[in-house]
Motif scaffolding. Sequence first.
Motif, PDB file in Angstrom:
ATOM      1  N   ASP A 135       3.635  10.481   9.126  1.00 10.11           N
ATOM      2  CA  ASP A 135       2.764  11.043   7.411  1.00 10.11           C
ATOM      3  C   ASP A 135       3.255  11.571   6.412  1.00 10.11           C
ATOM      4  N   ALA A 136       4.985  11.909   6.509  1.00 13.00           N
ATOM      5  CA  ALA A 136       5.719  12.372   5.013  1.00 13.00           C
ATOM      6  C   ALA A 136       7.042  11.374   5.114  1.00 13.00           C
ATOM      7  N   LEU A 189      -0.483   7.110   3.339  1.00 14.40           N
ATOM      8  CA  LEU A 189      -1.625   6.366   4.195  1.00 14.40           C
ATOM      9  C   LEU A 189      -2.889   7.136   4.442  1.00 14.40           C
ATOM     10  N   GLY A 190      -2.662   8.294   3.547  1.00 16.43           N
ATOM     11  CA  GLY A 190      -4.173   9.558   3.707  1.00 16.43           C
ATOM     12  C   GLY A 190      -4.279  10.297   4.996  1.00 16.43           C
ATOM     13  N   LYS A 220       0.593  -0.958   0.099  1.00 19.73           N
ATOM     14  CA  LYS A 220      -0.269   0.353  -0.134  1.00 19.73           C
ATOM     15  C   LYS A 220       0.861   1.085  -0.280  1.00 19.73           C
ATOM     16  N   ILE A 221       1.869   0.864   0.582  1.00 19.75           N
ATOM     17  CA  ILE A 221       2.619   2.410   1.041  1.00 19.75           C
ATOM     18  C   ILE A 221       3.990   2.245   0.131  1.00 19.75           C
ATOM     19  N   MET A 222       4.171   1.617  -1.112  1.00 21.27           N
ATOM     20  CA  MET A 222       5.264   1.284  -1.673  1.00 21.27           C
ATOM     21  C   MET A 222       5.170   1.971  -2.972  1.00 21.27           C
ATOM     22  N   MET A 223       6.421   2.588  -3.403  1.00 19.22           N
ATOM     23  CA  MET A 223       6.223   3.704  -4.182  1.00 19.22           C
ATOM     24  C   MET A 223       6.046   2.694  -6.275  1.00 19.22           C
ATOM     25  N   SER A 224       5.326   3.551  -6.617  1.00 21.60           N
ATOM     26  CA  SER A 224       5.540   3.260  -7.984  1.00 21.60           C
ATOM     27  C   SER A 224       7.033   2.774  -8.693  1.00 21.60           C
TER      28      SER A 224
END
Length: 155
Positions: free
Chosen positions: A84-85, A152-153, A10-14
């Motif tokens: 969150d950053a 994560l929003g 979910k938090i992996m970079m493309s």
Amino acid sequence: MTVTQRRGRKIMMSPGELDAFLTLQRTCRVATVSTDGAPHVSALWFLWDGTALWLYSVVRSKRWADLKRDPRVAIVIDTGEEYDALRGVELSGVVEFVGESPRTGELCAELDAVETRFARKNFGLDAMPHDGRHAWVRLKPSKIVSWDFRKLGGS
């Protein structure tokens, strides 16, 4: 480039995010294996070329001695202050030494583009200032793990 991430998808970079992040960042932390087996971590500027991470290291350093003896390495590049950053990438694998050691500027086609980009990014120069104290190491990572907590929003 091998991205082998199972957890945290979910938090992996493309791939595009990963490439942009590694291109813009400047400082990494390099973990090597010391003679006694303990890890040794040091900060170093780097260059990402889209498939490999290039390190320009002092050849009379513990890091260089460790890599010459055992070329396995883990490298972390990260940024962010608030939870969150937080964003980052861990790359690991076996390094290769490229060019003469120490580097004096001998012709080496493999280093032409790398040195030009590194000099512009880190020194604001059009040519690499060779000081006879540094040499190049390339990591073509066998494993890449990334995270971007902004996904994560929470904010």
